[in-house]
Scaffold this motif. Structure first.
Motif, PDB file in Angstrom:
ATOM      1  N   CYS A  93       1.393   6.505  -6.222  1.00 25.39           N
ATOM      2  CA  CYS A  93       1.532   7.034  -4.864  1.00 25.39           C
ATOM      3  C   CYS A  93       0.225   7.716  -4.441  1.00 25.39           C
TER       4      CYS A  93
ATOM      5  N   ARG B 106      14.024  -0.717   1.636  1.00 28.70           N
ATOM      6  CA  ARG B 106      12.849  -1.269   0.968  1.00 28.70           C
ATOM      7  C   ARG B 106      12.833  -0.941  -0.529  1.00 28.70           C
TER       8      ARG B 106
ATOM      9  N   ALA C 121       4.509   2.034  -2.826  1.00 31.64           N
ATOM     10  CA  ALA C 121       4.043   1.149  -1.755  1.00 31.64           C
ATOM     11  C   ALA C 121       5.195   0.762  -0.839  1.00 31.64           C
ATOM     12  N   ALA C 122       6.380   0.564  -1.426  1.00 31.99           N
ATOM     13  CA  ALA C 122       7.557   0.221  -0.623  1.00 31.99           C
ATOM     14  C   ALA C 122       7.991   1.403   0.236  1.00 31.99           C
TER      15      ALA C 122
ATOM     16  N   CYS D 146       2.576  -6.057   1.860  1.00 31.30           N
ATOM     17  CA  CYS D 146       3.145  -6.801   0.733  1.00 31.30           C
ATOM     18  C   CYS D 146       2.103  -7.027  -0.359  1.00 31.30           C
TER      19      CYS D 146
ATOM     20  N   HIS E 216       2.958  -3.887  -8.389  1.00 28.79           N
ATOM     21  CA  HIS E 216       3.988  -4.520  -9.230  1.00 28.79           C
ATOM     22  C   HIS E 216       3.333  -5.205 -10.427  1.00 28.79           C
TER      23      HIS E 216
ATOM     24  N   GLU F  75       5.472   0.074  -8.123  1.00 30.45           N
ATOM     25  CA  GLU F  75       5.499  -0.507  -6.776  1.00 30.45           C
ATOM     26  C   GLU F  75       6.338   0.272  -5.764  1.00 30.45           C
TER      27      GLU F  75
ATOM     28  N   ARG G 287       3.576   0.171   2.771  1.00 32.04           N
ATOM     29  CA  ARG G 287       2.298  -0.505   2.588  1.00 32.04           C
ATOM     30  C   ARG G 287       2.496  -2.017   2.641  1.00 32.04           C
TER      31      ARG G 287
ATOM     32  N   GLN H 151       1.846  -3.807  -2.398  1.00 30.27           N
ATOM     33  CA  GLN H 151       3.057  -3.652  -3.214  1.00 30.27           C
ATOM     34  C   GLN H 151       3.055  -4.631  -4.384  1.00 30.27           C
ATOM     35  N   GLU H 152       2.648  -5.864  -4.096  1.00 24.00           N
ATOM     36  CA  GLU H 152       2.593  -6.875  -5.154  1.00 24.00           C
ATOM     37  C   GLU H 152       1.537  -6.510  -6.196  1.00 24.00           C
TER      38      GLU H 152
END
Length: 361
Positions: free
Chosen positions: A86, A161, A214-215, A221, A228, A211, A219, A224-225
């Motif tokens: 974060c 999300r 980000a969700a 995709c 992840h 992740e 943020r 977030q990816e």
């Protein structure tokens, strides 16, 4: 185990040792985690308050069992990664973000309680397990309670999300545990199956931990990816080394008995690689070991079995191949962070990937 020895094990023939040393962090895992804890100090104070508040229960036994595990001195690595990711996005963790980090800790703790029952484990973090002290039934039920608490903490801001991520990972972890049971006491599996078990039981929760920030903060995709994949590959590297330390670590520093996986009939990466590269005689010896794996909490591993397994691992190169595989995942984790802006905390996270691979406990 010296750092030079571990580096040699990690990069047997494929990489120049001096080049590897240049890529290593100057600090060890404990120092890097301490740095993250200092950066996230105010978040962790809030996290611990949330955890303690939710462990105060009308049924004292629930709180006793949960506190026995959660307050036993673990690093809180997964929620720490949530808070650090974060902050590496440039966000100050909100109260909801800290609640989500607590949710991660509750999910992890629930799985540990269930795992210790399934594995008939007597020790966790150097202390008697909850099932050893209170029995299987209350331990399983408290694990279920912690799962329920985790979902309670998920609700609220941006739940559409975040909730799917944490709901899915809870399911994935359980599937991984059952999947592993399907391959207990047998070498009739391939590397794909073995990595799927690690991915489900460990890496998936690392990925979710990283992740969710980000969700929560909406943020892209791509970001977030990226987080992840960072968490997933870090989790894979972490677990491969954890499985290896079951053979080459030290009981005092690990907080559990050496050779537990072998005793329980679990085929992990180092044992699998030793079997794959072993002679027919060595394969027969390893098959015999896991076939007679103990199922009672009081049973201990025959020291000669562990010595024999280690000898086969050394002869076949399984130990250094395990380090090399973990190192590959660590590099993937670092590469995954490329879409994230450079910052001191990002550099700590990158260093942590390498230091976890060369850790000794």
């Amino acid at each position: 185990m010296t750092l030079t020895f571990m580096l040699a094990q990690t990069h047997p023939l494929t990489t120049n040792l001096s080049a590897i040393k240049k890529t290593l962090p100057s600090q060890n895992t404990q120092s890097l985690i301490k740095n993250l804890q200092e950066i996230c100090h105010s978040d962790l104070v809030q996290l611990n308050h949330i955890i303690l508040t939710h462990l105060e229960q009308r049924v004292p036994l629930i709180g006793d069992i949960a506190k026995h595990l959660i307050l036993a001195g673990g690093k809180r690595l997964r929620p720490l990664l949530s808070l650090a990711c974060c902050r590496t996005l440039g966000e100050t963790p909100s109260h909801k973000m800290v609640e989500l980090a607590a949710s991660i800790e509750f999910i992890h703790s629930a799985t540990l309680l269930h795992d210790d029952v399934v594995d008939v484990s007597p020790l966790r973090r150097g202390r008697p397990t909850a099932n050893a002290l209170w029995g299987n039934k209350p331990t399983i039920l408290v694990g279920d309670f912690l799962f329920a608490k985790a979902f309670e903490l998920m609700l609220g801001d941006n739940e559409k999300r975040v909730l799917p991520i944490l709901a899915k990972v809870s399911q994935t972890i359980t599937e991984g545990e059952v999947f592993q049971l399907s391959y207990l006491k047998t070498f009739s599996l391939d590397e794909t199956v073995l990595l799927r078990i690690i991915g489900s039981k460990t890496a998936a929760l690392f990925a979710a931990s990283c992740e969710i920030s980000a969700a929560l903060f909406n943020r892209s995709c791509d970001v977030q990816e990226a987080l992840h994949h960072f968490g997933y590959n870090l989790g894979m590297a972490f677990q491969i080394i954890d499985d290896l330390l079951d053979y080459v670590g030290e009981t005092e520093s690990l907080g559990k008995s050496m050779g537990d996986d072998l005793k329980e009939g679990k085929v992990t990466v180092p044992l699998f690689l030793a079997y794959q590269e072993g002679s027919l005689k060595e394969r027969g010896i390893l098959e015999s070991m896991i076939a007679r794996a103990g199922v009672t909490i009081d049973e201990t591993l025959d020291p000669s079995d562990l010595d024999t397994a280690l000898h086969i691992m050394h002869r076949t190169g399984a130990i250094q191949k395990s380090y090399d595989k973990a190192w590959t995942y660590a590099k993937k984790a670092i590469d995954a962070l490329s879409p994230v802006n450079e910052s001191p905390i990002k550099r700590i996270l990158s260093d942590l990937c390498y230091s976890l691979v060369i850790r000794t406990s």
